[in-house]
Every structure is written in structure tokens, then in C-alpha cells.
Write a protein that holds these residues in place. Sequence first.
Motif, PDB file in Angstrom:
ATOM      1  N   ILE A   1       1.009  -1.139   0.016  1.00 19.28           N
ATOM      2  CA  ILE A   1      -0.162  -0.011   0.108  1.00 19.28           C
ATOM      3  C   ILE A   1       0.727   1.278   0.006  1.00 19.28           C
ATOM      4  O   ILE A   1       1.643   1.542   0.885  1.00 19.28           O
ATOM      5  N   SER A   2       0.805   2.084  -1.007  1.00 17.33           N
ATOM      6  CA  SER A   2       1.780   3.136  -1.396  1.00 17.33           C
ATOM      7  C   SER A   2       1.059   4.500  -0.902  1.00 17.33           C
ATOM      8  O   SER A   2      -0.150   4.697  -1.095  1.00 17.33           O
ATOM      9  N   VAL A   3       1.544   5.180   0.061  1.00 11.87           N
ATOM     10  CA  VAL A   3       1.295   6.660   0.300  1.00 11.87           C
ATOM     11  C   VAL A   3       2.054   7.538  -0.113  1.00 11.87           C
ATOM     12  O   VAL A   3       2.252   8.845   0.409  1.00 11.87           O
ATOM     13  N   VAL A   4       3.116   7.017  -1.049  1.00 17.05           N
ATOM     14  CA  VAL A   4       3.974   8.237  -1.702  1.00 17.05           C
ATOM     15  C   VAL A   4       3.487   8.816  -2.688  1.00 17.05           C
ATOM     16  O   VAL A   4       3.039   8.513  -3.594  1.00 17.05           O
ATOM     17  N   ASN A   5       3.651  10.199  -2.396  1.00 15.77           N
ATOM     18  CA  ASN A   5       3.176  11.099  -3.241  1.00 15.77           C
ATOM     19  C   ASN A   5       3.974  11.248  -4.718  1.00 15.77           C
ATOM     20  O   ASN A   5       4.967  10.907  -4.817  1.00 15.77           O
TER      21      ASN A   5
END
Length: 273
Positions: free
Chosen positions: A94-98
Amino acid sequence: MDNIKIGFLGAGNMAQAIAGGMLASGVVKASQISATARTEEGLKKMRDMGVSGNLDNLKLVSDNNVIVLAVKPHILPSVLELVKSKVTEDKLLISVVNQTTNKEIEDMIGKKVSVMRTLPNTPVLVRSGVVVAYPGTYCSPEQTQLCKSLFEPLGLFSVLPSEDLINVASGLCGSSPAFLYMVIDAMADAGVRMGIPRKVSESLAAKAMEGSAKMVLECPEHPIQLANNVCSPGGSTIEGVYRLNRSGFKGIVMDAVIGSVEKTQGKPMNYNY
């Protein structure tokens, strides 16, 4: 959810907000969450929540079946290069990288991996956040549902129809809490100016915003109709509305959101007003 083990690669503000919201909601226990950071000091706030932490990214990826990518975009390639040997098909990333797409993450790892790109905002910490998401090529419906189950207790969860719209949501939902805090601060200042004590004024302004947002979410009327309902002819509210309109309030707010979106999209900024 007892069989889920969540590892946060990165322990910054967003990771802390997500982990804190998950623990507050009870969707998982502290024993099911671990995190890594570049320094021991960076793990302090996670450990204060009861989350275990260390500096070993390889071990974290190996030991957990859900990996939350919560590092800065410029750090992500080197982190994934280090851990990609431990990323197996059964793990959900799960990526929360902008500003980093699902395909970019898939390409960095170099094999079929399940990636879910998300954009949470910081109010997930108090379970009143917004999380938008878009699944990668190899993310199964079951994994999408798992992501929803983890994030839905933190606020509104929405799978968008296009990954490109995550950049739009970044300005609309990700940046906007800062704008709304500024509105609350301005309202509180006005209350102080007119004689209300600072703390009382801040609480009144924040609660007024909370209640107004709740009305928008739960009532069928358009937001403008809700505003009209408060305005009596010749009254105090329409006077305030007139002054907001005279100052270009709506255009200013729209410009702030659009500017944030365009910054996320990598467009050049033009400050010649």
C-alpha cells in the motif's frame, strides 16, 4: 483481521497518522503493526503508540504481509532496491508515496507485485480522514477489499475511477486540511478581536466547521442552499457572505486547490498575479 501483519516502511507524520487511526479504530492491534525508520529517534512516536520499530527494512518486509510504503518519493527507489527480493506475490504493498504511480513501483521491484496506490490525509489520525485509492495491475479484488477494510474505519474510503485523479485528490483532500485550519484560525482571531477568549474562540470555530461539514454529508441540500438557509434578508449572515464574495473568497479557495493539484502534477508555478 488477526492474521494481518502491517509493516510501515517509514515512520513519519503520515505513517503515524495512519497507524494511530488504525489503533484508535480497533481494526488492528499494536502487536500487528511494526515500522522502520532511518534512525532510532525517527521511531519514537511509533513506539509511543505501542508499535514495534527497528532499522531493518529487509526484516520488516519479510515479516509482514501488508507493507505500507511511507517514505519520501526520492528515497523510494533505493528502499525498494534493497527489499525487492523479499517482496512476494502474496504481499500487498500500500503506497502513500506522493507523485509515484503503481506502474513505477511495479517497475522498481521488477516482478508481478500487488500495489495499491492511496492518498490519505492527516485527519485519519482522528478517524475523520479521507483515503482515495487506485489498484495496480496485479492487485486482486480481495486485496482491494483488504485495503478498504483497513482504511475505511479511518474515514471516507473511495476507489477512484482513474489513477490520474489521485493527483487531483491530493489538492482537494490532501492539502485542504491546511487551508481549513487557516480558516479556523482566521475565525478564531475574529472572535478574539470581538472579545471571546482564544481557546473558546478556537473551539467554537472548529465545532462550527465540523457541524457544517456534517450537514453537507448528511443533508440532501446543495452546500449553497444550506448557506442560503442561514441567511435572513438584511441580516448579519448575509452581510458576512457579501463581504466574502466582495473579496473573491470562492475564487481564492478554488485557486488554492487548483494550485496544489498543479504542483502535484509537476506543472510550472506562475506567481504573476
